[in-house]
Design a protein around this motif. Sequence first.
Motif, PDB file in Angstrom:
ATOM      1  N   PRO A  31       0.806  -1.233   0.000  1.00  0.00           N
ATOM      2  CA  PRO A  31       0.000   0.000   0.000  1.00  0.00           C
ATOM      3  C   PRO A  31       0.830   1.269   0.000  1.00  0.00           C
ATOM      4  CG  PRO A  31      -0.095  -1.096   2.136  1.00  0.00           C
ATOM      5  CD  PRO A  31       0.535  -2.052   1.184  1.00  0.00           C
ATOM      6  N   GLU A  32       2.025   1.222   0.580  1.00  0.00           N
ATOM      7  CA  GLU A  32       2.888   2.408   0.589  1.00  0.00           C
ATOM      8  C   GLU A  32       3.427   2.698  -0.811  1.00  0.00           C
ATOM      9  OE1 GLU A  32       3.095   4.339   3.291  1.00  0.00           O
ATOM     10  OE2 GLU A  32       1.626   2.905   4.078  1.00  0.00           O
ATOM     11  N   LEU A  33       3.824   1.656  -1.527  1.00  0.00           N
ATOM     12  CA  LEU A  33       4.301   1.855  -2.888  1.00  0.00           C
ATOM     13  C   LEU A  33       3.171   2.323  -3.804  1.00  0.00           C
ATOM     14  CD1 LEU A  33       6.703  -1.187  -3.409  1.00  0.00           C
ATOM     15  CD2 LEU A  33       7.310   1.199  -3.023  1.00  0.00           C
ATOM     16  N   ALA A  34       1.964   1.849  -3.539  1.00  0.00           N
ATOM     17  CA  ALA A  34       0.824   2.256  -4.358  1.00  0.00           C
ATOM     18  C   ALA A  34       0.561   3.755  -4.245  1.00  0.00           C
ATOM     19  CB  ALA A  34      -0.414   1.467  -3.952  1.00  0.00           C
ATOM     20  N   LYS A  35       0.943   4.355  -3.123  1.00  0.00           N
ATOM     21  CA  LYS A  35       0.735   5.793  -2.934  1.00  0.00           C
ATOM     22  C   LYS A  35       1.558   6.633  -3.899  1.00  0.00           C
ATOM     23  CE  LYS A  35      -0.372   5.375   2.001  1.00  0.00           C
ATOM     24  NZ  LYS A  35       0.090   5.649   3.387  1.00  0.00           N
ATOM     25  N   THR A  36       2.587   6.051  -4.500  1.00  0.00           N
ATOM     26  CA  THR A  36       3.408   6.791  -5.456  1.00  0.00           C
ATOM     27  C   THR A  36       2.686   6.997  -6.788  1.00  0.00           C
ATOM     28  OG1 THR A  36       4.423   4.800  -6.400  1.00  0.00           O
ATOM     29  CG2 THR A  36       5.503   5.776  -4.465  1.00  0.00           C
ATOM     30  N   PHE A  42      13.578   5.548  -3.717  1.00  0.00           N
ATOM     31  CA  PHE A  42      14.292   5.058  -4.902  1.00  0.00           C
ATOM     32  C   PHE A  42      13.440   5.221  -6.155  1.00  0.00           C
ATOM     33  CE2 PHE A  42      15.520   1.183  -7.490  1.00  0.00           C
ATOM     34  CZ  PHE A  42      16.718   1.710  -7.973  1.00  0.00           C
ATOM     35  N   TYR A  43      12.192   4.804  -6.071  1.00  0.00           N
ATOM     36  CA  TYR A  43      11.280   4.919  -7.210  1.00  0.00           C
ATOM     37  C   TYR A  43      11.156   6.370  -7.675  1.00  0.00           C
ATOM     38  CZ  TYR A  43       6.943   4.641  -9.937  1.00  0.00           C
ATOM     39  OH  TYR A  43       5.991   4.730 -10.938  1.00  0.00           O
ATOM     40  N   GLN A  44      11.014   7.273  -6.723  1.00  0.00           N
ATOM     41  CA  GLN A  44      10.829   8.680  -7.072  1.00  0.00           C
ATOM     42  C   GLN A  44      12.073   9.291  -7.710  1.00  0.00           C
ATOM     43  OE1 GLN A  44       9.517  10.074  -3.234  1.00  0.00           O
ATOM     44  NE2 GLN A  44       7.350   9.803  -3.729  1.00  0.00           N
ATOM     45  N   THR A  45      13.247   8.913  -7.202  1.00  0.00           N
ATOM     46  CA  THR A  45      14.473   9.457  -7.804  1.00  0.00           C
ATOM     47  C   THR A  45      14.682   8.925  -9.220  1.00  0.00           C
ATOM     48  OG1 THR A  45      15.838   7.709  -6.810  1.00  0.00           O
ATOM     49  CG2 THR A  45      15.627   9.766  -5.580  1.00  0.00           C
ATOM     50  N   VAL A  46      14.316   7.658  -9.456  1.00  0.00           N
ATOM     51  CA  VAL A  46      14.420   7.100 -10.807  1.00  0.00           C
ATOM     52  C   VAL A  46      13.401   7.777 -11.722  1.00  0.00           C
ATOM     53  CG1 VAL A  46      14.128   5.015 -12.200  1.00  0.00           C
ATOM     54  CG2 VAL A  46      15.348   4.896 -10.012  1.00  0.00           C
ATOM     55  N   GLN A  53      12.269  10.737 -11.502  1.00  0.00           N
ATOM     56  CA  GLN A  53      12.705  12.113 -11.752  1.00  0.00           C
ATOM     57  C   GLN A  53      14.071  12.186 -12.432  1.00  0.00           C
ATOM     58  OE1 GLN A  53      12.599  13.594  -7.752  1.00  0.00           O
ATOM     59  NE2 GLN A  53      10.383  13.293  -7.555  1.00  0.00           N
ATOM     60  N   ASN A  54      14.594  10.987 -12.767  1.00  0.00           N
ATOM     61  CA  ASN A  54      15.917  10.898 -13.389  1.00  0.00           C
ATOM     62  C   ASN A  54      16.970  11.594 -12.535  1.00  0.00           C
ATOM     63  OD1 ASN A  54      17.657  10.004 -15.422  1.00  0.00           O
ATOM     64  ND2 ASN A  54      17.482  11.912 -16.586  1.00  0.00           N
ATOM     65  N   ASN A  55      16.825  11.387 -11.218  1.00  0.00           N
ATOM     66  CA  ASN A  55      17.693  12.075 -10.263  1.00  0.00           C
ATOM     67  C   ASN A  55      18.441  11.085  -9.368  1.00  0.00           C
ATOM     68  OD1 ASN A  55      18.752  14.433  -9.103  1.00  0.00           O
ATOM     69  ND2 ASN A  55      17.216  14.399  -7.462  1.00  0.00           N
ATOM     70  N   PHE A  56      18.555   9.825  -9.825  1.00  0.00           N
ATOM     71  CA  PHE A  56      19.252   8.827  -9.014  1.00  0.00           C
ATOM     72  C   PHE A  56      20.747   9.075  -9.035  1.00  0.00           C
ATOM     73  CE2 PHE A  56      21.582   4.781  -8.725  1.00  0.00           C
ATOM     74  CZ  PHE A  56      21.133   4.328  -7.495  1.00  0.00           C
ATOM     75  N   GLN A  57      21.358   9.025  -7.855  1.00  0.00           N
ATOM     76  CA  GLN A  57      22.805   9.228  -7.737  1.00  0.00           C
ATOM     77  C   GLN A  57      23.417   8.024  -7.042  1.00  0.00           C
ATOM     78  OE1 GLN A  57      23.580  12.981  -5.847  1.00  0.00           O
ATOM     79  NE2 GLN A  57      22.681  14.177  -7.508  1.00  0.00           N
ATOM     80  N   LYS A  58      24.372   7.408  -7.692  1.00  0.00           N
ATOM     81  CA  LYS A  58      25.011   6.230  -7.106  1.00  0.00           C
ATOM     82  C   LYS A  58      25.934   6.668  -5.975  1.00  0.00           C
ATOM     83  CE  LYS A  58      29.035   6.197 -10.213  1.00  0.00           C
ATOM     84  NZ  LYS A  58      29.827   5.406 -11.162  1.00  0.00           N
ATOM     85  N   ASP A  59      26.383   5.677  -5.195  1.00  0.00           N
ATOM     86  CA  ASP A  59      27.333   5.941  -4.099  1.00  0.00           C
ATOM     87  C   ASP A  59      28.680   6.381  -4.671  1.00  0.00           C
ATOM     88  OD1 ASP A  59      25.603   5.348  -2.086  1.00  0.00           O
ATOM     89  OD2 ASP A  59      26.180   3.246  -1.964  1.00  0.00           O
TER      90      ASP A  59
END
Length: 385
Positions: A159-164, A373-377, A379-385
């Motif tokens: 249910p938390e992921l569904a909120k996205t 993680f889903y939101q950053t992907v 928004q094309n804003n994912f940054q690796k370590d």
Amino acid sequence: MPTKQSIVDQKVTELAQLTPQLSRAMANTGKELNSNAIIGDRNWALNTLALLIGMGDMDDQLQVYVKAATDSGATDNEIQDVLNLASIYTGNPRAVNAARAIAPYLKQESDRLRPNVKEELINVGDHETMVWDNHAAGFPIILIHCLALDHRTWREVYPELAKTGARVIAYDIRGHGWARNAPVTKDLDQLAQDLHQLLVQLDIKQADIYGASYGGAVAQAFATAYPEATRSLALIATGLKGFPVLAQRAVAAEKDGMAAQVAESLIRWFTPETIARNPWEVRYGRECVLHISVANWAAAWRAMAAGDATETAGALKMPVLALGGQQDASAIPPIMQQLAAAYPNSKLVSLDPGTHMMPMEQPQAVAEQLTKFYQTVEQNNFQKD
């Protein structure tokens, strides 16, 4: 001629000889039963619910004992199990009437845990699998469960992921849950093919693939075989490659049966404190281990033992979240570090507390990290370590 009272007295005396505890319980209007029972409040309420359904009691008592069961920690799945068993032992009409009476509670829980979800069986070639699918408009997330369990692993995370706004899909791996009667698993490549067939059936060209433990091994095999269909990977409490000890768990079940695997599995999966409390996730895990066939258990462990993404991970450029737990007794922190280091576009997150069954024991923390993680992907804003 004996009076009605003397007959009652005689029956009470006979009852006392037959079962003194029940006699005392009745004489004390249930006080003895409630204070001295060892079955626990949850089981007491579920047993009472089953008895009421069997008697055809469709009045307020059903609502009372549904509430008593849920107040004691019973889940909607367990109450549904009572209804399912009632249909066998008391007949479909009474079970259907009971389902109608309990429907408001079941709908409330369904709306809370599986908002707008359609639960359906999907044919994926040589077998059918059970699928939760909310058919939302957002980019799809595929959830792949742990070994021995099924799609209900994601009960509190879903249910938390569904909120996205994502289209969230959870399914049963071959040999598990509703897919338990499928031909026995050969290897991880076959499981990757199963997932690809599922996506074809659902008309999904690309998805974010999130897998926990065994599901993480399947996710890596899928990304390797179908990189164009994988926008991102979330690998939860899983390893880059299998180890010989995993195959030994297959041998142990073949030698000693599934009941002998329960204690070791629970100790590996959860903290001692959680096992002692015996919440839904422990009860669910215990029953799943007991009910999986030796053949499916053994095949799954051998498939995971043979898995090895060491040579292929470096070629995968999609964003990867490696989500581990500080208290995980299986995918220990060094294993998660090795996993993250193998993927060129990865980020390592370690939860504390975090155990092997994080999606169930720490669902809110897992859901928070997966949502981020889903939101950053997205928004094309994912940054690796």
